[in-house]
Design a protein around this motif. Structure first.
Motif, PDB file in Angstrom:
ATOM      1  N   ASN A   1       0.834  -1.203   0.000  1.00  0.00           N
ATOM      2  CA  ASN A   1       0.000   0.000   0.000  1.00  0.00           C
ATOM      3  C   ASN A   1       0.865   1.248   0.000  1.00  0.00           C
ATOM      4  O   ASN A   1       1.876   1.318   0.704  1.00  0.00           O
ATOM      5  CB  ASN A   1      -0.884   0.046   1.242  1.00  0.00           C
ATOM      6  CG  ASN A   1      -1.793  -1.145   1.367  1.00  0.00           C
ATOM      7  OD1 ASN A   1      -1.850  -1.991   0.485  1.00  0.00           O
ATOM      8  ND2 ASN A   1      -2.509  -1.218   2.470  1.00  0.00           N
ATOM      9  N   HIS A   2       0.427   2.236  -0.776  1.00  0.00           N
ATOM     10  CA  HIS A   2       1.140   3.516  -0.814  1.00  0.00           C
ATOM     11  C   HIS A   2       0.106   4.621  -0.928  1.00  0.00           C
ATOM     12  O   HIS A   2      -0.666   4.643  -1.889  1.00  0.00           O
ATOM     13  CB  HIS A   2       2.116   3.554  -1.996  1.00  0.00           C
ATOM     14  CG  HIS A   2       2.903   4.809  -2.056  1.00  0.00           C
ATOM     15  ND1 HIS A   2       2.868   5.651  -3.141  1.00  0.00           N
ATOM     16  CD2 HIS A   2       3.736   5.381  -1.160  1.00  0.00           C
ATOM     17  CE1 HIS A   2       3.660   6.683  -2.913  1.00  0.00           C
ATOM     18  NE2 HIS A   2       4.188   6.538  -1.713  1.00  0.00           N
TER      19      HIS A   2
ATOM     20  N   GLU B   1       2.913   7.478   2.945  1.00  0.00           N
ATOM     21  CA  GLU B   1       2.956   6.311   3.817  1.00  0.00           C
ATOM     22  C   GLU B   1       2.984   5.067   2.939  1.00  0.00           C
ATOM     23  O   GLU B   1       2.099   4.870   2.107  1.00  0.00           O
ATOM     24  CB  GLU B   1       1.741   6.272   4.737  1.00  0.00           C
ATOM     25  CG  GLU B   1       1.749   5.064   5.661  1.00  0.00           C
ATOM     26  CD  GLU B   1       0.463   4.934   6.456  1.00  0.00           C
ATOM     27  OE1 GLU B   1       0.554   4.598   7.645  1.00  0.00           O
ATOM     28  OE2 GLU B   1      -0.633   5.153   5.875  1.00  0.00           O
ATOM     29  N   THR B   2       4.012   4.256   3.126  1.00  0.00           N
ATOM     30  CA  THR B   2       4.203   3.052   2.322  1.00  0.00           C
ATOM     31  C   THR B   2       4.279   1.842   3.235  1.00  0.00           C
ATOM     32  O   THR B   2       5.118   1.795   4.135  1.00  0.00           O
ATOM     33  CB  THR B   2       5.504   3.149   1.506  1.00  0.00           C
ATOM     34  OG1 THR B   2       5.530   4.376   0.787  1.00  0.00           O
ATOM     35  CG2 THR B   2       5.639   1.971   0.554  1.00  0.00           C
ATOM     36  N   TYR B   3       3.402   0.878   3.014  1.00  0.00           N
ATOM     37  CA  TYR B   3       3.462  -0.397   3.723  1.00  0.00           C
ATOM     38  C   TYR B   3       4.339  -1.347   2.901  1.00  0.00           C
ATOM     39  O   TYR B   3       4.316  -1.300   1.675  1.00  0.00           O
ATOM     40  CB  TYR B   3       2.081  -1.035   3.831  1.00  0.00           C
ATOM     41  CG  TYR B   3       1.198  -0.458   4.898  1.00  0.00           C
ATOM     42  CD1 TYR B   3       0.763  -1.248   5.961  1.00  0.00           C
ATOM     43  CD2 TYR B   3       0.767   0.860   4.840  1.00  0.00           C
ATOM     44  CE1 TYR B   3      -0.075  -0.735   6.932  1.00  0.00           C
ATOM     45  CE2 TYR B   3      -0.070   1.382   5.806  1.00  0.00           C
ATOM     46  CZ  TYR B   3      -0.492   0.580   6.852  1.00  0.00           C
ATOM     47  OH  TYR B   3      -1.312   1.090   7.813  1.00  0.00           O
TER      48      TYR B   3
ATOM     49  N   THR C   1       7.175  -5.128   3.146  1.00  0.00           N
ATOM     50  CA  THR C   1       7.920  -6.132   3.893  1.00  0.00           C
ATOM     51  C   THR C   1       9.381  -6.033   3.485  1.00  0.00           C
ATOM     52  O   THR C   1       9.706  -5.747   2.337  1.00  0.00           O
ATOM     53  CB  THR C   1       7.410  -7.570   3.627  1.00  0.00           C
ATOM     54  OG1 THR C   1       7.370  -7.793   2.227  1.00  0.00           O
ATOM     55  CG2 THR C   1       6.045  -7.797   4.212  1.00  0.00           C
TER      56      THR C   1
ATOM     57  N   VAL D   1       7.029  -3.328   7.547  1.00  0.00           N
ATOM     58  CA  VAL D   1       7.491  -1.951   7.737  1.00  0.00           C
ATOM     59  C   VAL D   1       6.482  -0.959   7.167  1.00  0.00           C
ATOM     60  O   VAL D   1       5.673  -1.299   6.304  1.00  0.00           O
ATOM     61  CB  VAL D   1       8.867  -1.704   7.064  1.00  0.00           C
ATOM     62  CG1 VAL D   1       9.935  -2.590   7.667  1.00  0.00           C
ATOM     63  CG2 VAL D   1       8.783  -1.905   5.566  1.00  0.00           C
ATOM     64  N   ARG D   2       6.558   0.246   7.676  1.00  0.00           N
ATOM     65  CA  ARG D   2       5.889   1.393   7.072  1.00  0.00           C
ATOM     66  C   ARG D   2       6.925   2.495   6.939  1.00  0.00           C
ATOM     67  O   ARG D   2       7.627   2.806   7.894  1.00  0.00           O
ATOM     68  CB  ARG D   2       4.738   1.910   7.938  1.00  0.00           C
ATOM     69  CG  ARG D   2       3.481   1.101   7.857  1.00  0.00           C
ATOM     70  CD  ARG D   2       2.330   1.721   8.639  1.00  0.00           C
ATOM     71  NE  ARG D   2       2.705   2.059   9.991  1.00  0.00           N
ATOM     72  CZ  ARG D   2       2.550   3.267  10.541  1.00  0.00           C
ATOM     73  NH1 ARG D   2       2.039   4.270   9.874  1.00  0.00           N
ATOM     74  NH2 ARG D   2       2.917   3.471  11.786  1.00  0.00           N
TER      75      ARG D   2
ATOM     76  N   VAL E   1       7.095   6.196   6.671  1.00  0.00           N
ATOM     77  CA  VAL E   1       6.330   7.432   6.838  1.00  0.00           C
ATOM     78  C   VAL E   1       7.278   8.552   6.439  1.00  0.00           C
ATOM     79  O   VAL E   1       8.267   8.813   7.136  1.00  0.00           O
ATOM     80  CB  VAL E   1       5.824   7.582   8.288  1.00  0.00           C
ATOM     81  CG1 VAL E   1       5.087   8.908   8.458  1.00  0.00           C
ATOM     82  CG2 VAL E   1       4.937   6.403   8.676  1.00  0.00           C
TER      83      VAL E   1
ATOM     84  N   ARG F   1      12.311  10.847   7.133  1.00  0.00           N
ATOM     85  CA  ARG F   1      11.720   9.507   7.043  1.00  0.00           C
ATOM     86  C   ARG F   1      11.713   8.844   8.405  1.00  0.00           C
ATOM     87  O   ARG F   1      12.687   8.908   9.153  1.00  0.00           O
ATOM     88  CB  ARG F   1      12.508   8.635   6.079  1.00  0.00           C
ATOM     89  CG  ARG F   1      12.186   7.133   6.243  1.00  0.00           C
ATOM     90  CD  ARG F   1      12.724   6.277   5.179  1.00  0.00           C
ATOM     91  NE  ARG F   1      11.779   6.359   4.054  1.00  0.00           N
ATOM     92  CZ  ARG F   1      11.918   5.674   2.938  1.00  0.00           C
ATOM     93  NH1 ARG F   1      12.955   4.878   2.768  1.00  0.00           N
ATOM     94  NH2 ARG F   1      11.027   5.783   1.973  1.00  0.00           N
TER      95      ARG F   1
ATOM     96  N   ARG G   1       9.049  -0.069  12.135  1.00  0.00           N
ATOM     97  CA  ARG G   1       9.003  -1.537  12.100  1.00  0.00           C
ATOM     98  C   ARG G   1       7.777  -1.978  12.892  1.00  0.00           C
ATOM     99  O   ARG G   1       7.714  -1.798  14.098  1.00  0.00           O
ATOM    100  CB  ARG G   1      10.280  -2.125  12.689  1.00  0.00           C
ATOM    101  CG  ARG G   1      10.395  -3.599  12.397  1.00  0.00           C
ATOM    102  CD  ARG G   1      11.634  -4.219  12.959  1.00  0.00           C
ATOM    103  NE  ARG G   1      12.841  -3.721  12.330  1.00  0.00           N
ATOM    104  CZ  ARG G   1      14.034  -4.287  12.495  1.00  0.00           C
ATOM    105  NH1 ARG G   1      14.159  -5.358  13.251  1.00  0.00           N
ATOM    106  NH2 ARG G   1      15.091  -3.775  11.914  1.00  0.00           N
ATOM    107  N   GLU G   2       6.798  -2.538  12.189  1.00  0.00           N
ATOM    108  CA  GLU G   2       5.553  -2.966  12.829  1.00  0.00           C
ATOM    109  C   GLU G   2       5.687  -4.340  13.476  1.00  0.00           C
ATOM    110  O   GLU G   2       5.090  -4.592  14.512  1.00  0.00           O
ATOM    111  CB  GLU G   2       4.411  -2.991  11.804  1.00  0.00           C
ATOM    112  CG  GLU G   2       4.056  -1.629  11.236  1.00  0.00           C
ATOM    113  CD  GLU G   2       3.299  -0.750  12.229  1.00  0.00           C
ATOM    114  OE1 GLU G   2       2.812  -1.247  13.259  1.00  0.00           O
ATOM    115  OE2 GLU G   2       3.217   0.466  11.964  1.00  0.00           O
TER     116      GLU G   2
END
Length: 178
Positions: A78-79, A91-93, A95, A114-115, A117, A132, A136-137
């Motif tokens: 996702n971006h 915001e970029t999701y 791995t 990761v995201r 931001v 940036r 790390r989720e």
């Protein structure tokens, strides 16, 4: 002649900044990573906070050491971009997969959610990261889970012999001679 900006072109350029960063990290191309940032940008990563130049000095030896026995691969999902004139929130999701030796080491073999931001700004005729936060989720160990390839075939390299680099050189060489 200056390129005309639009909401679509701004969003596309910001997305390409994210992709350039990921390719640069995965191919250990520090010039490409640097091109994703404005001079003096700030980066916050797990274990690091500082300027882009300090970040490059910190991350390059880690990537080169990993490249001797493994590598990294960033996969973007996702971006979402929120445009605010010459500023944007991106915001970029994704791995981030890391592998290397020893194969049983959780610190050498792991995947993180990761995201990125990013505070993106448009200046000097281009969009780039001004600050940036690499959030790390989650992280999981992949120790002992990687297997060798089942046969011969193209292999990723972190040097001038990667298939991407060879293709780029072939095309630019042909264009130079035509």
């Amino acid at each position: 002649m200056a390129q005309r900006r639009s909401e679509w072109s701004d969003r596309q350029e910001i997305h390409e900044v994210v992709l350039r960063y990921c390719r640069g990290i995965d191919r250990v191309d520090m010039d490409l990573v640097r091109s994703a940032y404005h001079p003096g940008a700030i980066d916050h990563h797990t274990g690091f906070t500082g300027t882009v130049e300090e970040y490059l000095a910190w991350v390059e030896p880690l990537l080169r050491a990993r490249a001797r026995t493994g590598g990294t691969m960033h996969v973007v999902g996702n971006h979402l971009v929120e445009l605010h004139g010459d500023e944007a929130v991106s915001e970029t999701y994704g791995t981030s997969v890391h592998w290397g030796e020893p194969a049983h080491s959780a610190r050498a073999n792991f995947t993180s959610g990761v995201r990125f931001v990013d505070h993106m700004t448009y200046r000097d005729g281009r969009w780039a990261i001004s600050e940036r936060w690499a959030v790390r989720e989650w992280t999981r160990s992949d120790a002992g889970r990687f297997m060798p390839k089942e046969g011969d075939g193209p292999a990723g390299r972190r040097d001038g012999q990667d298939p991407l680099t060879l293709l780029q050189q072939s095309i630019t060489s042909r264009k130079a001679h035509s």
